[in-house]
Design an enzyme around this catalytic site. Sequence first.
Site, PDB file in Angstrom:
ATOM      1  N   ASP A  11       0.982  -0.931  -0.070  1.00  0.00           N
ATOM      2  CA  ASP A  11       0.102  -0.003   0.015  1.00  0.00           C
ATOM      3  C   ASP A  11       0.927   1.246  -0.066  1.00  0.00           C
ATOM      4  O   ASP A  11       1.964   1.222  -0.691  1.00  0.00           O
ATOM      5  CB  ASP A  11      -0.995  -0.077   1.179  1.00  0.00           C
ATOM      6  CG  ASP A  11      -2.092   1.075   1.075  1.00  0.00           C
ATOM      7  OD1 ASP A  11      -2.912   0.823   0.296  1.00  0.00           O
ATOM      8  OD2 ASP A  11      -1.848   1.980   1.831  1.00  0.00           O
TER       9      ASP A  11
ATOM     10  N   HIS B  16      -6.813  -6.335  -2.008  1.00  0.00           N
ATOM     11  CA  HIS B  16      -5.976  -5.392  -1.484  1.00  0.00           C
ATOM     12  C   HIS B  16      -5.119  -6.012  -0.177  1.00  0.00           C
ATOM     13  O   HIS B  16      -3.994  -5.657  -0.058  1.00  0.00           O
ATOM     14  CB  HIS B  16      -6.387  -4.170  -1.028  1.00  0.00           C
ATOM     15  CG  HIS B  16      -5.517  -3.012  -0.772  1.00  0.00           C
ATOM     16  ND1 HIS B  16      -4.651  -2.491  -1.515  1.00  0.00           N
ATOM     17  CD2 HIS B  16      -5.315  -2.375   0.413  1.00  0.00           C
ATOM     18  CE1 HIS B  16      -3.905  -1.517  -1.074  1.00  0.00           C
ATOM     19  NE2 HIS B  16      -4.360  -1.351   0.198  1.00  0.00           N
TER      20      HIS B  16
END
Length: 356
Positions: A121, A326
Amino acid sequence: MAKLTPTDARVTHQTANIRGQNYHFIVAQPPSGQPVKGTIILIHGFPDIGFGWRNQVPVLAEQLGLQVIVPDMLGYGGTDAPEDPSRCSYKNSCADLVEIVDTVGIQPPVEDRKFFVGGHDWGGAVAWRMALWHPDRVRAVFAVCTPYLPPSKGPFMPLEEMIKALPNFGYQRQFASDAIYKFAGPGDHDHIRQLLQTMYGGRDKDAVNATDPSGFLFDTTNGVHIDRLNNDIVPSKLLSAEEMEYYVEQFARTGLRGPTNWYRNSEINYEDEREFVTGDKQANVQIALPSLMVVATNDKALPEAMSANMHKHINDLTRVTVTAGHWALWQATESVNEHITSFLTPLIEAAPKASL
């Protein structure tokens, strides 16, 4: 290997003042009696903390023989949360990370003082920037989910313009505003728990039982559906109850203003990086370090297509995919760990010998 727990004896918790800010980080070493073969620092993103690497740290330390350093980045966990967004710019964050490594000490001591870097991220974005700002200190770099996007050669693109080009970044409009941190302030355990459950895949109980079979309370176009959050969210399956409460306690220390500051830095990062496109660092935009990109095929925020052209900007790139969203570090742990291990093992074996 067993993942880390919040009170795991395999790591030590350390703090240090780094360039004027107090950082908390964990350090893991290979098992007693085994040689240390190198040092790696792991960087997390939003809304995460260093504990987000709990599935990877044991493999890196116990299997690969690395000293593993995992900080809570500025704004998160046990680390300071300055209100000024510029303090957590890419340039500042990279300088902090180098000093953290030097504070802990590179093991084994090597003449070139190089170490490995990994990120997820926002941590992935910082990892790639480590290769720009400190190529002389980085042995190799990898990122999970986050592609390398070189410094812009054109004019600054405001967030609204960026969203037009990348509608999957629509959620950043909310994150860059005051909505999230005003909803979940310091000490507000209930709202912080609701927010984290939502971001980690928790679902709306009423929607799941009625018209919306998914019930997800976050989407990349709009962000978090704050008006639908409550204490009856169907919990995320990605964390145990103990892990969730640990996250809640860590975020409750300072609230969400510090973590969301990372979404207020785009123009600051752009200005910092002008020297890469106009100054004497222009050649450094092309990354020459061994690099691994782990793409999550179901990541809605950072879709697979965003990394398709990375080979044009990285000379030595390995690009692999895992079937995950994610939160690939948790959803596809075995695959992610296998790719990281395959990437790092030959580099560790070829690392310079320790200084005498």
